[in-house]
Design an enzyme around this catalytic site. Structure first.
Site, PDB file in Angstrom:
ATOM      1  N   GLU A  82       0.868  -0.924   0.265  1.00  0.00           N
ATOM      2  CA  GLU A  82       0.051   0.323  -0.025  1.00  0.00           C
ATOM      3  C   GLU A  82       0.962   1.046   0.249  1.00  0.00           C
ATOM      4  O   GLU A  82       0.420   2.214   0.158  1.00  0.00           O
ATOM      5  CB  GLU A  82      -1.260   0.175   0.896  1.00  0.00           C
ATOM      6  CG  GLU A  82      -2.105  -1.092   1.154  1.00  0.00           C
ATOM      7  CD  GLU A  82      -2.992  -1.362   2.477  1.00  0.00           C
ATOM      8  OE1 GLU A  82      -3.655  -0.015   2.291  1.00  0.00           O
ATOM      9  OE2 GLU A  82      -2.660  -2.303   2.832  1.00  0.00           O
ATOM     10  N   SER A 208      -6.739  -2.381   1.572  1.00  0.00           N
ATOM     11  CA  SER A 208      -7.072  -1.380   0.266  1.00  0.00           C
ATOM     12  C   SER A 208      -7.509  -2.228  -0.376  1.00  0.00           C
ATOM     13  O   SER A 208      -7.125  -1.770  -1.655  1.00  0.00           O
ATOM     14  CB  SER A 208      -5.990  -0.929  -0.791  1.00  0.00           C
ATOM     15  OG  SER A 208      -5.572   0.395   0.797  1.00  0.00           O
ATOM     16  N   TYR A 276      -9.523   4.086  -5.507  1.00  0.00           N
ATOM     17  CA  TYR A 276      -8.000   5.149  -5.667  1.00  0.00           C
ATOM     18  C   TYR A 276      -8.141   5.575  -7.328  1.00  0.00           C
ATOM     19  O   TYR A 276      -6.774   6.204  -7.281  1.00  0.00           O
ATOM     20  CB  TYR A 276      -6.945   4.794  -5.098  1.00  0.00           C
ATOM     21  CG  TYR A 276      -7.053   3.816  -3.711  1.00  0.00           C
ATOM     22  CD1 TYR A 276      -6.738   4.505  -2.833  1.00  0.00           C
ATOM     23  CD2 TYR A 276      -6.630   3.083  -3.608  1.00  0.00           C
ATOM     24  CE1 TYR A 276      -6.815   4.448  -1.244  1.00  0.00           C
ATOM     25  CE2 TYR A 276      -7.039   2.366  -1.714  1.00  0.00           C
ATOM     26  CZ  TYR A 276      -7.024   3.198  -1.334  1.00  0.00           C
ATOM     27  OH  TYR A 276      -7.162   2.875   0.365  1.00  0.00           O
ATOM     28  N   ARG A 315     -11.893   2.953  10.707  1.00  0.00           N
ATOM     29  CA  ARG A 315     -13.298   3.008  10.020  1.00  0.00           C
ATOM     30  C   ARG A 315     -13.716   1.352   9.984  1.00  0.00           C
ATOM     31  O   ARG A 315     -12.717   0.072   9.914  1.00  0.00           O
ATOM     32  CB  ARG A 315     -12.952   3.376   8.544  1.00  0.00           C
ATOM     33  CG  ARG A 315     -14.121   3.722   7.640  1.00  0.00           C
ATOM     34  CD  ARG A 315     -14.003   3.574   5.811  1.00  0.00           C
ATOM     35  NE  ARG A 315     -13.384   2.161   5.414  1.00  0.00           N
ATOM     36  CZ  ARG A 315     -12.401   2.256   4.901  1.00  0.00           C
ATOM     37  NH1 ARG A 315     -11.095   3.016   4.861  1.00  0.00           N
ATOM     38  NH2 ARG A 315     -12.214   1.564   4.044  1.00  0.00           N
ATOM     39  N   ASP A 317     -16.468  -1.451   7.682  1.00  0.00           N
ATOM     40  CA  ASP A 317     -17.127  -1.331   6.468  1.00  0.00           C
ATOM     41  C   ASP A 317     -17.769  -2.908   6.613  1.00  0.00           C
ATOM     42  O   ASP A 317     -17.501  -3.444   7.462  1.00  0.00           O
ATOM     43  CB  ASP A 317     -15.925  -1.966   6.152  1.00  0.00           C
ATOM     44  CG  ASP A 317     -14.628  -1.397   5.047  1.00  0.00           C
ATOM     45  OD1 ASP A 317     -14.970  -0.326   5.277  1.00  0.00           O
ATOM     46  OD2 ASP A 317     -13.652  -1.326   4.889  1.00  0.00           O
ATOM     47  N   GLU A 330     -14.985  -5.706   7.923  1.00  0.00           N
ATOM     48  CA  GLU A 330     -13.380  -5.721   8.502  1.00  0.00           C
ATOM     49  C   GLU A 330     -13.168  -4.339   8.987  1.00  0.00           C
ATOM     50  O   GLU A 330     -14.019  -3.420   9.049  1.00  0.00           O
ATOM     51  CB  GLU A 330     -12.495  -5.485   7.589  1.00  0.00           C
ATOM     52  CG  GLU A 330     -12.602  -5.120   6.544  1.00  0.00           C
ATOM     53  CD  GLU A 330     -11.116  -5.507   4.797  1.00  0.00           C
ATOM     54  OE1 GLU A 330     -10.713  -4.984   4.672  1.00  0.00           O
ATOM     55  OE2 GLU A 330     -11.689  -6.189   4.664  1.00  0.00           O
ATOM     56  N   ASN A 332     -10.306  -0.780   9.979  1.00  0.00           N
ATOM     57  CA  ASN A 332      -9.152  -0.247   8.680  1.00  0.00           C
ATOM     58  C   ASN A 332      -8.735   1.017  10.475  1.00  0.00           C
ATOM     59  O   ASN A 332      -9.352   1.649  10.375  1.00  0.00           O
ATOM     60  CB  ASN A 332      -9.860   0.096   8.017  1.00  0.00           C
ATOM     61  CG  ASN A 332      -8.707   1.080   7.687  1.00  0.00           C
ATOM     62  OD1 ASN A 332      -7.350   1.557   7.575  1.00  0.00           O
ATOM     63  ND2 ASN A 332      -8.857   1.472   6.248  1.00  0.00           N
ATOM     64  N   GLY A 336      -6.968   5.563   4.474  1.00  0.00           N
ATOM     65  CA  GLY A 336      -7.095   6.782   3.233  1.00  0.00           C
ATOM     66  C   GLY A 336      -7.259   7.941   3.816  1.00  0.00           C
ATOM     67  O   GLY A 336      -7.997   8.271   4.507  1.00  0.00           O
TER      68      GLY A 336
END
Length: 366
Positions: A82, A208, A276, A315, A317, A330, A332, A336
């Site tokens: 990443e 990612s 991205y 975060r 998801d 999951e 994070n 990002g």
């Protein structure tokens, strides 16, 4: 991103469907503008929301003077898969802090000796992936007694391991999509019998969406496994949840407005390209859920965040299936912070611009 690219992105169409959502956003920069516009409309804001907006100044504000931060290392780059995302995220954070007078400097552990961090007063960690998000950097900084943004060793290590995170959530009674670990000797038919089709194949220790493949047919499983195992020995299959995808940003133990994600090809998933590189993913704020369902999803996400012992910011998801059930995917712990990222988008909907967001996250270290 160059100025010209930013200008090109800002001229993309903003699609609005008032029958479902107040804003259906086809790329991130208009998403931020739409969120800001929504935040300025007092007519549609409840008393509680108005009070929340009033609290932004205090919420960002126990550090009033940039000098209180001392010398700050913004760590980004690194050697993980990443790296490119981290370089974009970190550059944005560094600029935001410098804009506000913070004595912040880029630190890239790929090119600098980690012991040089002893020269800094605190660290803003934007090092995505292995080495920065898995507890390794957190352990070094704890050993050096240097304050750092985000979660500590335990939450970082757990959060980077999708399987152990899901096992923990299951043990806490939190709904997460069924899964199975894979090896080269796995009986693929048995996996399909257990989880059904489609499936999503994932490396266990990547972020990612790197190395992930959606599998629609049994004979696609070996190739999907071969792609994922290039990222590490641990690979998992997860039941494909057909429905709507959401992300929930959490800062200071508060769940921010939920964002719904919709890739241009809704039969696919929110992969690396959609996250991205593409500008045709739609982001919905408000997310289209009822007030009760959004509150339920925020509470589920907070429970998942706390179960992992995550701190500061992060975060979650999640998916909602066609029957209306929510499924955790999951966590994070170093999200990002690029122009396409979801944390700045949610913060904007909460009334916080990017510079203020970065100041606030750094303030958590004081």
């Amino acid at each position: 991103m160059t100025t010209n690219n930013k200008e090109n992105m800002s001229t993309q169409n903003l699609a609005i469907d008032d029958t479902e959502d107040r804003s259906a956003i086809t790329n991130p920069e208009p998403a931020l503008a739409a969120a800001a516009q929504a935040g300025q409309s007092d007519a549609s804001i409840s008393p509680n929301e108005k009070e929340n907006k009033k609290s932004i100044s205090t919420m960002t504000g126990h550090v009033k003077d940039a000098a209180q931060f001392g010398k700050v290392a913004v760590i980004y780059g690194g050697s993980s898969n990443e790296r490119s995302v981290s370089l974009d995220s970190g550059a944005a954070v560094l600029q935001a802090l410098q804009n506000q007078g913070v004595d912040a400097t880029h630190f890239d552990p790929k090119h600098q000796d980690i012991t040089e961090l002893r020269d800094y007063d605190r660290v803003f960690n934007v090092l995505h992936g292995r080495g920065g998000e898995d507890g390794l950097l957190q352990g070094v900084l704890q050993w050096f007694d240097i304050p750092q943004t985000g979660s500590g060793i335990l939450a970082s290590a757990l959060g980077m391991d999708k399987v152990r995170t899901k096992q923990l959530w299951q043990g806490c009674g939190l709904s997460t999509a069924p899964f199975s670990l894979l090896t080269a000797d796995t009986d693929w038919q048995q996996v399909v019998n257990m989880l059904g089709l489609p499936l999503i194949i994932k490396p266990v220790h990547e972020g990612s969406s790197i190395g992930m493949t959606k599998v629609n047919h049994l004979d696609e499983l070996p190739a999907a496994y071969a792609t994922a195992v290039q990222c590490g020995d641990a690979v998992m299959a997860e039941r494909w949840i057909t429905g709507r995808e959401f992300t929930i940003v959490i800062i200071d133990d508060e769940a921010y407005p939920v964002i719904r994600l919709e890739p241009a090809d809704i039969t696919n998933f929110y992969d690396f390209e959609a996250k991205y590189n593409r500008n045709d993913t739609s982001y919905y704020i408000p997310c289209g859920l009822s007030a009760a369902d959004e509150k339920h999803l925020q509470e589920l996400s907070l429970a998942a965040f706390r179960a992992v012992d995550a701190k500061g910011w992060g975060r979650i998801d999640a998916m909602q299936d066609e029957a209306g059930n929510f499924w955790l995917l999951e966590i994070n712990t170093v999200p990002g912070m690029t122009s396409h990222s979801l944390v700045p988008m949610a913060a904007k909907a909460r009334g916080m611009d990017f510079d203020t967001l970065c100041w606030h996250i750094l303030s958590q270290t004081v």
